[in-house]
Write a protein that holds these residues in place. Sequence first.
Motif, PDB file in Angstrom:
ATOM      1  N   HIS A  54       0.871  -1.127   0.087  1.00  0.00           N
ATOM      2  CA  HIS A  54      -0.139  -0.050  -0.138  1.00  0.00           C
ATOM      3  C   HIS A  54       0.827   1.084  -0.094  1.00  0.00           C
ATOM      4  O   HIS A  54       1.945   1.189   0.583  1.00  0.00           O
ATOM      5  CB  HIS A  54      -0.914   0.096   1.245  1.00  0.00           C
ATOM      6  N   VAL A  55       0.567   2.307  -0.701  1.00  0.00           N
ATOM      7  CA  VAL A  55       1.129   3.553  -0.699  1.00  0.00           C
ATOM      8  C   VAL A  55       0.298   4.515  -0.097  1.00  0.00           C
ATOM      9  O   VAL A  55      -0.808   4.810  -0.804  1.00  0.00           O
ATOM     10  CB  VAL A  55       1.701   4.057  -2.034  1.00  0.00           C
ATOM     11  N   CYS A  56       0.618   4.943   0.963  1.00  0.00           N
ATOM     12  CA  CYS A  56      -0.271   5.919   1.788  1.00  0.00           C
ATOM     13  C   CYS A  56       0.577   7.297   1.794  1.00  0.00           C
ATOM     14  O   CYS A  56       1.417   7.276   2.793  1.00  0.00           O
ATOM     15  CB  CYS A  56      -0.702   5.386   2.973  1.00  0.00           C
ATOM     16  N   ALA A  57       0.399   8.123   1.032  1.00  0.00           N
ATOM     17  CA  ALA A  57       0.975   9.406   1.135  1.00  0.00           C
ATOM     18  C   ALA A  57      -0.110  10.497   0.730  1.00  0.00           C
ATOM     19  O   ALA A  57       0.031  11.016  -0.446  1.00  0.00           O
ATOM     20  CB  ALA A  57       2.142   9.430   0.233  1.00  0.00           C
ATOM     21  N   PRO A  58      -0.906  10.882   1.550  1.00  0.00           N
ATOM     22  CA  PRO A  58      -1.955  11.902   1.412  1.00  0.00           C
ATOM     23  C   PRO A  58      -1.417  13.240   0.711  1.00  0.00           C
ATOM     24  O   PRO A  58      -2.326  14.013   0.273  1.00  0.00           O
ATOM     25  CB  PRO A  58      -2.554  11.921   2.661  1.00  0.00           C
ATOM     26  N   ASN A  59      -0.145  13.590   1.123  1.00  0.00           N
ATOM     27  CA  ASN A  59       0.369  14.911   0.660  1.00  0.00           C
ATOM     28  C   ASN A  59       1.131  14.953  -0.486  1.00  0.00           C
ATOM     29  O   ASN A  59       1.741  15.816  -0.998  1.00  0.00           O
ATOM     30  CB  ASN A  59       1.147  15.648   1.672  1.00  0.00           C
ATOM     31  N   LEU A  60       1.054  13.654  -1.165  1.00  0.00           N
ATOM     32  CA  LEU A  60       1.962  13.638  -2.447  1.00  0.00           C
ATOM     33  C   LEU A  60       1.664  14.389  -3.501  1.00  0.00           C
ATOM     34  O   LEU A  60       0.292  14.457  -3.837  1.00  0.00           O
ATOM     35  CB  LEU A  60       1.990  12.024  -2.795  1.00  0.00           C
ATOM     36  N   VAL A  61       2.446  15.013  -4.123  1.00  0.00           N
ATOM     37  CA  VAL A  61       2.252  16.103  -5.260  1.00  0.00           C
ATOM     38  C   VAL A  61       2.848  15.566  -6.588  1.00  0.00           C
ATOM     39  O   VAL A  61       2.093  15.613  -7.848  1.00  0.00           O
ATOM     40  CB  VAL A  61       3.009  17.338  -5.024  1.00  0.00           C
ATOM     41  N   SER A  62       3.910  14.692  -6.672  1.00  0.00           N
ATOM     42  CA  SER A  62       4.272  14.090  -7.801  1.00  0.00           C
ATOM     43  C   SER A  62       4.733  12.845  -7.580  1.00  0.00           C
ATOM     44  O   SER A  62       5.325  12.369  -6.597  1.00  0.00           O
ATOM     45  CB  SER A  62       5.658  14.782  -8.231  1.00  0.00           C
ATOM     46  N   LEU A  63       4.379  11.762  -8.557  1.00  0.00           N
ATOM     47  CA  LEU A  63       4.400  10.310  -8.497  1.00  0.00           C
ATOM     48  C   LEU A  63       4.918   9.771  -9.766  1.00  0.00           C
ATOM     49  O   LEU A  63       4.629  10.158 -10.899  1.00  0.00           O
ATOM     50  CB  LEU A  63       3.257   9.523  -8.282  1.00  0.00           C
ATOM     51  N   TRP A  64       6.134   8.923  -9.644  1.00  0.00           N
ATOM     52  CA  TRP A  64       6.785   7.970 -10.716  1.00  0.00           C
ATOM     53  C   TRP A  64       6.564   6.740 -10.378  1.00  0.00           C
ATOM     54  O   TRP A  64       7.242   6.589  -9.480  1.00  0.00           O
ATOM     55  CB  TRP A  64       8.028   8.579 -11.340  1.00  0.00           C
ATOM     56  N   LEU A  65       6.005   6.108 -11.197  1.00  0.00           N
ATOM     57  CA  LEU A  65       5.833   4.419 -10.609  1.00  0.00           C
ATOM     58  C   LEU A  65       5.968   3.525 -11.931  1.00  0.00           C
ATOM     59  O   LEU A  65       5.153   3.709 -13.022  1.00  0.00           O
ATOM     60  CB  LEU A  65       4.353   4.084 -10.086  1.00  0.00           C
ATOM     61  N   GLU A  66       7.030   2.844 -11.781  1.00  0.00           N
ATOM     62  CA  GLU A  66       7.238   1.683 -12.806  1.00  0.00           C
ATOM     63  C   GLU A  66       6.982   0.250 -12.160  1.00  0.00           C
ATOM     64  O   GLU A  66       7.577   0.058 -11.102  1.00  0.00           O
ATOM     65  CB  GLU A  66       8.720   1.992 -13.356  1.00  0.00           C
ATOM     66  N   VAL A  67       6.130  -0.807 -12.718  1.00  0.00           N
ATOM     67  CA  VAL A  67       6.067  -1.995 -12.382  1.00  0.00           C
ATOM     68  C   VAL A  67       6.379  -2.918 -13.487  1.00  0.00           C
ATOM     69  O   VAL A  67       5.788  -2.893 -14.342  1.00  0.00           O
ATOM     70  CB  VAL A  67       4.647  -2.214 -11.892  1.00  0.00           C
ATOM     71  N   ALA A  68       7.423  -3.519 -13.337  1.00  0.00           N
ATOM     72  CA  ALA A  68       7.969  -4.473 -14.243  1.00  0.00           C
ATOM     73  C   ALA A  68       7.905  -5.989 -13.799  1.00  0.00           C
ATOM     74  O   ALA A  68       7.882  -6.808 -14.661  1.00  0.00           O
ATOM     75  CB  ALA A  68       9.542  -4.176 -14.788  1.00  0.00           C
ATOM     76  N   TYR A  69       7.815  -6.053 -12.504  1.00  0.00           N
ATOM     77  CA  TYR A  69       7.853  -7.552 -11.877  1.00  0.00           C
ATOM     78  C   TYR A  69       6.810  -7.560 -10.887  1.00  0.00           C
ATOM     79  O   TYR A  69       7.305  -6.641  -9.819  1.00  0.00           O
ATOM     80  CB  TYR A  69       9.240  -8.015 -11.549  1.00  0.00           C
ATOM     81  N   GLY A  70       6.098  -8.286 -10.510  1.00  0.00           N
ATOM     82  CA  GLY A  70       5.341  -8.510  -9.128  1.00  0.00           C
ATOM     83  C   GLY A  70       4.074  -7.699  -9.105  1.00  0.00           C
ATOM     84  O   GLY A  70       3.636  -7.238 -10.437  1.00  0.00           O
ATOM     85  N   LYS A  71       3.360  -7.633  -8.269  1.00  0.00           N
ATOM     86  CA  LYS A  71       2.149  -6.937  -8.296  1.00  0.00           C
ATOM     87  C   LYS A  71       2.133  -5.546  -7.966  1.00  0.00           C
ATOM     88  O   LYS A  71       2.924  -5.116  -7.209  1.00  0.00           O
ATOM     89  CB  LYS A  71       1.048  -7.690  -6.998  1.00  0.00           C
TER      90      LYS A  71
END
Length: 388
Positions: free
Chosen positions: A186-203
């Motif tokens: 779980h990603v819980c970051a309520p004040n996040l402004v910028s996100l970069w997410l790469e998923v190449a393996y796993g859930k």
Amino acid sequence: MPPKKKGGKGKRAAAPGAARAASLDVLPDEVLGHVLSFLPAQEAVRTCVLARRWRHLWRNASGLHISCDGEEEGASMKELREFVDHLFLIRGGSPLDTCQLSLLHLDDNYADNRRIHLWIRHVLMCRVRELSLNISWNGDPARCPALEVLEIKDCDIINLDRISSQSLKSLSISDYCDFSENDRIHVCAPNLVSLWLEVAYGKAPILESMPSLLEAVVKIYGNDTDCCHHYDFGDSEDEDCPCSGVHGDTDCVLLQGLSEAQSLVLIADFRMFIFRMDLKCCPIFSNLKTLLLVDFWCVPTDFSALASILEHSPVLEKLTLKLFCKEPKSKVQMKGSPDQIERSNAISQHLKVVEVKYHIGNMLAMAAAAAAQSHTHTYVAGWRKKKH
């Protein structure tokens, strides 16, 4: 009487470097401490021999840079461990703005891992704001109450169950990080402004509410562990299907957490599994103004994914589609405005620009490069996976 010579008795020529030394002496301790923060920690400590005033300046430096370059072995590595232990002991809890630990070449054993955990714990107690970790280590520094920028890079994060931070503003997970095959973090970051997410393996991780999010790039590709092999687009209703528990305790894995963003880049391979599953309960993207999608959102035989996200983006102003082909043809780009008369009522009335770009080459690589050009961010903290 012969004329007096310039610079007569009582006057001496300035010693080389005296002017520079004098200019440093007039600076306040806070400024000198900031200057020392850009030096490697060993060099910063050595300044204590320059003069009495410099004896303790290094203790209040606002930043630390601690590293080993891989050429140090044996006794020198032992010296590094002892140096860092004494460094933290003497400087105590003096606040830190930045800290960089580059320790890939420390021995991968229990004693060193335990020592690194203690070092990082000490740095977090100093309320570090920007943390850079280039180490063979698994842990969660996001518990730091002052941390604003976090980068997780080329790392095995299968043992994490969540990344949680109230202060985090920028998060990047990139460069082939390994997620768990069995459980979603779980990603819980309520004040996040910028996100970069790469998923190449796993859930893919579950993104919890991010009401402050402005921009996000999400890339799901080459992932055989988080898709349905029985149905290409994840529409299987078979309870025995491996994808039956894909959502866990939430109806949306990614899109709900992204729903407040103003700018989105969504990249996926032909399976589009997580995105298609999320679209079954698609949220309203109430702030979304710019959207970039690639090939598999709009395949000629199925525009349902594209139609669904457009229907749920009521204030969208610009849509960019990047289409890729393998044939050696010239790059083609089309740009225009939707016809107000023929526009569907389901499409945003604010949509002003639709841009279609055709490129030759690998879709994922080129789309990633395009996303990087349109997404500016600063990352400071990160993990690196041990290289075998």
